[in-house]
Design an enzyme around this catalytic site. Structure first.
Site, PDB file in Angstrom:
ATOM      1  N   ILE A  58       0.831  -1.249   0.009  1.00 13.63           N
ATOM      2  CA  ILE A  58      -0.139  -0.011   0.097  1.00 13.63           C
ATOM      3  C   ILE A  58       0.812   1.066   0.066  1.00 13.63           C
ATOM      4  O   ILE A  58       1.911   1.287   0.937  1.00 13.63           O
ATOM      5  CB  ILE A  58      -0.850  -0.082   1.255  1.00 13.63           C
ATOM      6  CG1 ILE A  58      -1.819   1.271   1.367  1.00 13.63           C
ATOM      7  CG2 ILE A  58      -0.272  -0.047   2.456  1.00 13.63           C
ATOM      8  CD1 ILE A  58      -3.038   1.255   2.388  1.00 13.63           C
ATOM      9  N   SER A  59       0.742   1.957  -1.000  1.00 16.86           N
ATOM     10  CA  SER A  59       1.858   3.154  -1.164  1.00 16.86           C
ATOM     11  C   SER A  59       1.806   4.133   0.033  1.00 16.86           C
ATOM     12  O   SER A  59       0.838   4.240   0.855  1.00 16.86           O
ATOM     13  CB  SER A  59       1.327   3.983  -2.507  1.00 16.86           C
ATOM     14  OG  SER A  59       1.580   3.230  -3.592  1.00 16.86           O
ATOM     15  N   GLN A  60       2.925   4.776   0.203  1.00 16.03           N
ATOM     16  CA  GLN A  60       3.085   5.859   0.917  1.00 16.03           C
ATOM     17  C   GLN A  60       1.918   7.026   0.829  1.00 16.03           C
ATOM     18  O   GLN A  60       1.608   7.408  -0.232  1.00 16.03           O
ATOM     19  CB  GLN A  60       4.393   6.654   1.009  1.00 16.03           C
ATOM     20  CG  GLN A  60       4.713   7.666   1.813  1.00 16.03           C
ATOM     21  CD  GLN A  60       5.932   8.322   1.254  1.00 16.03           C
ATOM     22  OE1 GLN A  60       6.460   8.288   0.060  1.00 16.03           O
ATOM     23  NE2 GLN A  60       6.339   9.511   2.229  1.00 16.03           N
TER      24      GLN A  60
END
Length: 208
Positions: A58-60
């Site tokens: 899950i991206s920053q």
């Protein structure tokens, strides 16, 4: 407690240059802890990428916000997301536009994302188990395409599925990756490099 952590995150995003208030409201409306493993819930509001299984992340939050802001969305924008993943980016898009199309290569992740989105009463998303390199031509053309994994080069099918004036935002590269901003002007494409990034690779063809 969660609310305080969310406010801290929103403050960080503003300090990092995120200015779109509608986008910040969408981020505030999406409980990030619902999109990560229970063991990582305490890290949900840290400004960092987190593993979600199957070799994906899950991206920053900053990168989610940065890429979304670059799309310059309006409520009527037709949006394609490549790489549904946990569904977190999808949920934020669903708060910003009337409908989102999202393609995921890994069936298990697609189903988990669909379940999470339904639990959050986000019913304006169509998901598809497929090869992100091919986009979703039958639903195009799109005003905005966002890719959440890095191909070694820009997939031609995604450029073709952009409407005139449409924007494609994606990380590109293998060892050294950069975020690209691509705008279609008729049959021409204007390509700009935004910044250095680090994403998991966008796998071609092979469904899981």
């Amino acid at each position: 407690m969660v609310n305080k952590r969310m406010q801290t995150l929103l403050t960080q995003l503003r300090q990092q240059g995120i200015r779109d208030e509608r986008l910040l409201q969408a981020i505030e409306a999406v409980p990030r802890e619902r999109f990560v493993d229970e063991a990582l819930e305490h890290k949900a509001y840290e400004n960092t990428a987190l593993p979600i299984g199957s070799g994906q992340t899950i991206s920053q939050p900053y990168m989610v916000a940065r890429m979304t802001e670059l799309l310059n969305l309006t409520p009527t924008s037709r949006v394609l997301e490549i790489g549904t993943g946990s569904g977190y980016q999808t949920a934020i898009l669903a708060h910003l536009v009337q409908h989102v199309c999202s393609v995921e290569r890994i069936k298990g992740l697609q189903w988990q994302a669909k379940r999470r989105l339904k639990q959050l009463d986000l019913h304006n998303v169509s998901t598809r188990h497929g090869d992100g390199w091919q986009g979703w031509a039958s639903r195009g053309p799109f005003d905005a395409i966002i890719v959440t994994a890095a191909p070694p080069e820009i997939p031609p099918a995604l450029m073709e599925q952009l409407d005139d004036g449409g924007i494609l935002v994606l990380p590109v590269g293998e060892q050294a990756q950069t975020l690209k901003y691509i705008r279609r002007q008729g049959s021409e494409f204007v390509i700009d490099t935004v910044e250095a990034v680090r994403f998991v690779p966008l796998v071609k063809g092979e469904l899981a």
